[in-house]
Scaffold this motif. Structure first.
Motif, short mmCIF file in Angstrom:
data_model
loop_
_atom_site.label_atom_id
_atom_site.label_comp_id
_atom_site.label_asym_id
_atom_site.label_seq_id
_atom_site.Cartn_x
_atom_site.Cartn_y
_atom_site.Cartn_z
N SER A 452 -2.11 -9.71 8.95
CA SER A 452 -1.33 -9.16 8.32
C SER A 452 -1.56 -9.98 7.19
CB SER A 452 -0.08 -9.94 9.49
OG SER A 452 -0.11 -10.86 9.85
N ASN A 453 -1.63 -10.49 6.92
CA ASN A 453 -2.20 -11.79 5.80
C ASN A 453 -3.02 -11.17 4.83
OD1 ASN A 453 -0.40 -13.78 7.21
ND2 ASN A 453 -2.27 -14.28 7.54
N PRO A 454 -2.77 -11.29 3.83
CA PRO A 454 -3.31 -10.57 2.27
C PRO A 454 -5.16 -11.28 2.01
CG PRO A 454 -1.69 -11.85 1.45
CD PRO A 454 -1.34 -11.58 2.82
N ILE A 455 -6.07 -10.01 2.27
CA ILE A 455 -7.24 -10.96 2.12
C ILE A 455 -7.78 -11.01 1.03
CG2 ILE A 455 -10.06 -11.07 2.86
CD1 ILE A 455 -9.07 -9.07 5.08
N PRO A 456 -8.02 -12.32 0.42
CA PRO A 456 -8.07 -12.93 -1.09
C PRO A 456 -9.25 -12.28 -1.41
CG PRO A 456 -8.79 -15.15 0.22
CD PRO A 456 -7.53 -13.53 1.73
N ILE A 457 -9.56 -10.89 -1.61
CA ILE A 457 -11.05 -10.96 -2.44
C ILE A 457 -10.75 -11.68 -4.13
CG2 ILE A 457 -12.17 -8.61 -3.05
CD1 ILE A 457 -11.18 -8.71 -0.47
N LYS A 458 -11.85 -11.84 -3.94
CA LYS A 458 -12.15 -12.88 -5.29
C LYS A 458 -13.31 -12.27 -6.29
CE LYS A 458 -10.60 -16.90 -3.42
NZ LYS A 458 -8.96 -17.41 -3.91
N ARG A 459 -13.38 -11.32 -5.73
CA ARG A 459 -14.61 -10.58 -6.43
C ARG A 459 -14.58 -8.85 -7.31
NH1 ARG A 459 -19.60 -7.06 -5.19
NH2 ARG A 459 -21.27 -7.85 -6.69
N GLN A 460 -14.68 -8.29 -8.31
CA GLN A 460 -14.24 -7.76 -9.08
C GLN A 460 -15.07 -6.30 -9.12
OE1 GLN A 460 -11.39 -7.28 -10.20
NE2 GLN A 460 -10.26 -9.15 -9.70
N GLY A 461 -13.98 -5.19 -8.62
CA GLY A 461 -15.25 -3.87 -8.32
C GLY A 461 -16.11 -3.86 -6.94
N PRO A 462 -17.33 -3.00 -6.53
CA PRO A 462 -17.30 -3.02 -5.64
C PRO A 462 -17.52 -3.90 -4.46
CG PRO A 462 -19.67 -1.92 -6.67
CD PRO A 462 -17.64 -2.29 -7.98
N ILE A 464 -20.46 -4.29 -2.41
CA ILE A 464 -21.72 -3.83 -2.29
C ILE A 464 -22.40 -3.13 -3.67
CG2 ILE A 464 -21.77 -2.94 -0.73
CD1 ILE A 464 -24.14 -4.45 0.86
N SER A 465 -23.81 -3.71 -4.04
CA SER A 465 -24.42 -2.81 -5.17
C SER A 465 -24.74 -1.78 -4.00
CB SER A 465 -25.01 -3.83 -5.86
OG SER A 465 -25.96 -3.99 -5.42
N LYS A 466 -25.39 -0.85 -4.55
CA LYS A 466 -26.31 0.41 -4.39
C LYS A 466 -27.43 0.10 -3.66
CE LYS A 466 -23.77 3.56 -6.93
NZ LYS A 466 -23.74 5.70 -7.45
N VAL A 467 -28.43 -1.19 -4.61
CA VAL A 467 -29.34 -1.57 -4.17
C VAL A 467 -28.98 -2.44 -3.05
CG1 VAL A 467 -31.25 -3.35 -4.97
CG2 VAL A 467 -30.17 -1.96 -7.08
N ASN A 468 -28.24 -3.42 -2.81
CA ASN A 468 -27.84 -4.75 -1.92
C ASN A 468 -27.94 -3.53 0.02
OD1 ASN A 468 -28.99 -6.36 -3.20
ND2 ASN A 468 -26.99 -7.27 -3.39
N ALA A 469 -26.74 -2.43 -0.87
CA ALA A 469 -26.82 -1.73 0.40
C ALA A 469 -27.79 -0.69 0.72
CB ALA A 469 -25.44 -0.48 0.04
N CYS A 470 -28.56 -0.63 0.49
CA CYS A 470 -30.02 0.01 0.69
C CYS A 470 -30.53 -0.97 1.42
CB CYS A 470 -30.20 0.52 -0.65
SG CYS A 470 -30.14 1.99 -1.03
N ILE A 471 -30.24 -2.60 0.83
CA ILE A 471 -31.29 -3.08 1.98
C ILE A 471 -30.77 -3.71 3.23
CG2 ILE A 471 -31.76 -5.55 1.49
CD1 ILE A 471 -32.51 -6.00 -1.41
N LEU A 472 -29.60 -3.65 2.87
CA LEU A 472 -28.86 -3.73 4.38
C LEU A 472 -28.81 -2.69 5.13
CD1 LEU A 472 -27.36 -6.75 4.87
CD2 LEU A 472 -25.35 -5.06 4.85
N ILE A 473 -28.68 -1.75 4.63
CA ILE A 473 -29.44 0.04 5.49
C ILE A 473 -30.45 -0.02 6.37
CG2 ILE A 473 -29.59 2.29 6.07
CD1 ILE A 473 -27.55 2.65 3.74
N LEU A 474 -31.68 -0.46 4.94
CA LEU A 474 -32.70 -1.32 5.50
C LEU A 474 -33.52 -1.85 6.60
CD1 LEU A 474 -35.82 -0.36 5.58
CD2 LEU A 474 -36.18 -2.12 3.30
N CYS A 475 -32.33 -2.76 6.52
CA CYS A 475 -32.70 -4.55 7.72
C CYS A 475 -32.17 -4.16 8.81
CB CYS A 475 -31.59 -5.38 7.27
SG CYS A 475 -32.42 -6.17 5.45
N ALA A 476 -30.98 -3.26 8.68
CA ALA A 476 -29.77 -3.27 10.59
C ALA A 476 -30.63 -1.76 10.49
CB ALA A 476 -29.02 -2.79 9.33
#
Length: 653
Positions: A452-462, A464-476
């Motif tokens: 219920s508490n607002p999660i403090p997002i410290k980063r602008q934009g998506p 995770i980047s598309k490149v790192n998303a591909c890495i995460l998909i590969l690793c998992a």
């Protein structure tokens, strides 16, 4: 094939080190170019490691280096570890670009990250224990900078502990290697296996083995030398934590495997000693993870527990003797599987941290509720490390469990008591259940819980980047693939490392998905659900006024070996004892000087009197005409130590 050895092996070790310096210079001018260059270096190293698959290589020697020379090899087990190191380092380096996009000291990070890669390659490719130690110590020193990268108070304190354990462990291991070399006349792994490993009575080598084990056990996080691991993994940057868990800790495991397979081959007494350490490490790590309320600390304690599982496999190789096929395969495969699992987990934790700058479960809970990729990565890793059938961790844990069951059958056939090994089996399955419980805890916290508490997002934009998303998909995504196709993917890897571990092929094919083998996994699953719902959700969690889960940190504060035992011992008790005896020695020496001044250097007896000044331990103060004593002996010892250090540097260089 000699050409491959003379080119590829030194390239794997020294090219990253050279690249680190070049990258540092580039980074002074252009940070983006530095990032790309670092990725290029790790990509080329990974590509070069794949060349080792082309055939059997010859030993690569650097004669005369550091006195005894350095020797490396790129086949069998060493080849597997080199390829794994190159691949994981490459993926982690790509991930680091986004993770450190807003961080400072990136140039320093990449410098020491590449230096550490070369040293880690040197450890895994080594053919003798001297080469192992040289690169092991280089790796320990360079990786320290990765640990303290954030320079927070917590990170610096964790780095102190990490460095202290590394230095002390290295010194004790060096002493053991001196004794081993003096007694056996060699540190070559194969020669040790042939000359000592085949001895029927190895009792005279046990003390030496414990000394050599010390440094490797410290790096592996083996009880009771695990104190550095939880805080180091927690406060290091996520990419550095991934490298620590996946590879650097494994260099310690590699050293322990060398000692067991080469020095104490098929030695039951050594095996039982390792079994005790492995079981304690496995259970303690799992218990710490269950109580933890910090995401990365949970993963750190999990790494400690999984190292315990691997040590059980190492122990069973010695206990089973020539019947160690299942134990050897399980040890090697869990070594690899754990690295793949922790790569996915620490990179996922890195995604959470670089967006929230927080790791406490109560602060980050619910962050992944609408993020399918993060849910997929955590879920695949949960099922894998939890030993669920059709995922990679199930295969290696089944082999380890079956090696224990095999020994129980041997004892029953011989009419001996099986109570001890039955207890080991039950605790093994219980630790597997705890693994599933704490992994379920962090998956529910990150991906299911409401906040219920607002999660403090410290980063602008998506997030995770598309490149790192591909890495995460590969690793998992690779985790279930390895679990579904064990005969095609995992067993060939086990076969490659069989010769190094002195293990024969299994007498029959292992039917992983038969009920007799799945039964252990089912028991662990039941234990895990009982612990999660019966203990974690009822004791370690409570409902707040909004009906949401709050995670409680109930681990006893006094139950901390580092704060209660090691730091007081090293910072207060031992310095006091050392200072006490040094003071006695200095007082005695100064007393002798005073007596000599009165008896020998006496002007009345027409003896030669040396000039008096304050550089002597005893001198006459010209203003008060009184005899004054100084701690000259202690200063002399200090100067001797400095001289020895300079002499050692001269010998090494």
């Amino acid at each position: 094939m000699e050409t491959i050895s003379n080119v590829v092996i030194p390239f794997l070790i020294f090219f990253p080190m050279l690249g680190s310096v070049i990258g540092y210079v580039i980074g002074k001018k252009n940070k983006k170019a530095r990032d790309v260059f670092a990725m290029l270096v790790t990509f080329l190293v990974f590509g070069a490691s794949l060349l080792l698959l082309t055939g059997k290589t010859e030993p690569y020697q650097m004669a005369g280096v550091c006195g005894l020379g350095l020797t490396a090899m790129g086949s069998g087990l060493q080849m597997i570890f080199a390829i794994m190191t190159g691949g994981i380092w490459f993926l982690t380096t790509i991930f680091s670009r986004e993770y450190f996009s807003d961080e400072r000291n990136r140039n320093r990070y990449y410098l020491f990250m590449l230096l550490t890669e070369g040293a880690t390659m040197g450890v895994f490719l080594s053919m003798d224990l001297f080469t192992t130690l040289v690169f092991f110590e280089v790796m320990s020193m360079t990786s320290y900078v990765l640990v303290v990268h954030d320079e927070t108070k917590e990170a610096l304190r964790a780095g102190q502990t990490y460095l202290a354990v590394a230095v002390l462990g290295g010194l004790v291991t060096l002493m053991g290697l001196f004794m081993l070399y003096q007694k056996a006349g060699t540190l070559d792994m194969d020669t040790l296996q042939q000359s000592i490993g085949m001895l029927s009575d190895k009792s005279e080598y046990y003390g030496i083995g414990v000394l050599v084990l010390f440094g490797f056990a410290a790096k592996a996080g083996l009880f009771p030398l695990h104190i550095w691991l939880p805080n180091t993994y927690t406060y290091a940057p996520a990419p550095a934590s991934a490298l620590l868990s996946c590879l650097l800790t494994k260099t310690g495991v590699f050293g322990i495997m060398v000692i067991t397979a080469k020095l104490f081959l098929h030695d039951a007494a050594w095996g039982h000693f390792m079994l005790l350490l492995g079981m304690i490490t496995m259970l303690m790590g799992a218990a710490l993870a269950v109580f933890s309320v910090n995401l990365k600390r949970t993963l750190a304690c999990s790494s400690m527990s999984q190292i315990g599982f691997i040590m059980v496999g190492v122990a069973m190789q010695g206990i089973l003797g020539e019947h160690n096929a299942l134990a050897a395969a399980g040890t090697l495969l869990h070594f690899i599987n754990h690295s793949l699992l922790k790569l996915a987990l620490f990179l996922s934790a890195g995604v959470v941290f670089m967006n929230l700058k927080a790791l406490d479960l109560n602060e980050i809970k619910g962050y992944g509720r609408d993020k399918r990729l993060l849910q997929f990565a955590f879920l695949m890793a949960l099922l894998g490390i939890g030993g669920i059938p059709l995922w990679n961790g199930y295969i290696s844990k089944t082999l380890l469990h079956e090696s224990i069951v095999e020994y129980i059958h041997i004892l029953e056939a011989a009419g001996q008591s099986v109570m001890l090994m039955k207890t080991v089996e039950y605790l093994f399955l219980f630790a597997g259940g705890l693994t599933l419980a704490y992994m379920t805890k962090i998956f529910v916290a990150v991906c299911i819980d409401q906040n219920s508490n607002p999660i403090p997002i410290k980063r602008q934009g998506p997030y995770i980047s598309k490149v790192n998303a591909c890495i995460l998909i590969l690793c998992a995504g690779i985790l279930p693939v390895f679990g579904i196709l064990p005969h095609s993917l995992q067993e060939p890897l086990a076969a490659m490392g069989r010769d190094f571990l002195a293990a024969h092929a299994p007498e029959h094919a292992v039917h992983y998905f038969a009920w007799v083998n799945m039964k252990g996994a089912v028991i662990s699953m039941i234990i895990g659900m009982v612990v999660y719902f019966g203990f974690i959700r009822t004791v370690l969690m409570k409902q707040d006024e909004h009906g949401e889960n709050v995670y409680l940190d109930l681990w006893p504060k006094w139950c901390n070996l580092e704060e209660r035992v090691y730091r007081p011992l090293l910072l207060h008790v031992l310095p006091f004892i050392g200072a006490f005896f040094a003071r006695i020695a200095a007082t005695l020496a100064d007393g002798v000087v005073s007596i000599l001044r009165m008896v020998v250097f006496n002007s009345d007896n027409r003896k030669v009197i040396p000039p008096e000044d304050k550089y002597f331990s005893a001198y006459t103060d010209m203003e008060t005409d009184k005899m004054v004593y100084r701690e000259g002996f202690a200063r002399s010892l200090l100067m001797i130590g400095i001289g020895l250090a300079i002499a050692m540097l001269y010998i090494l260089i």
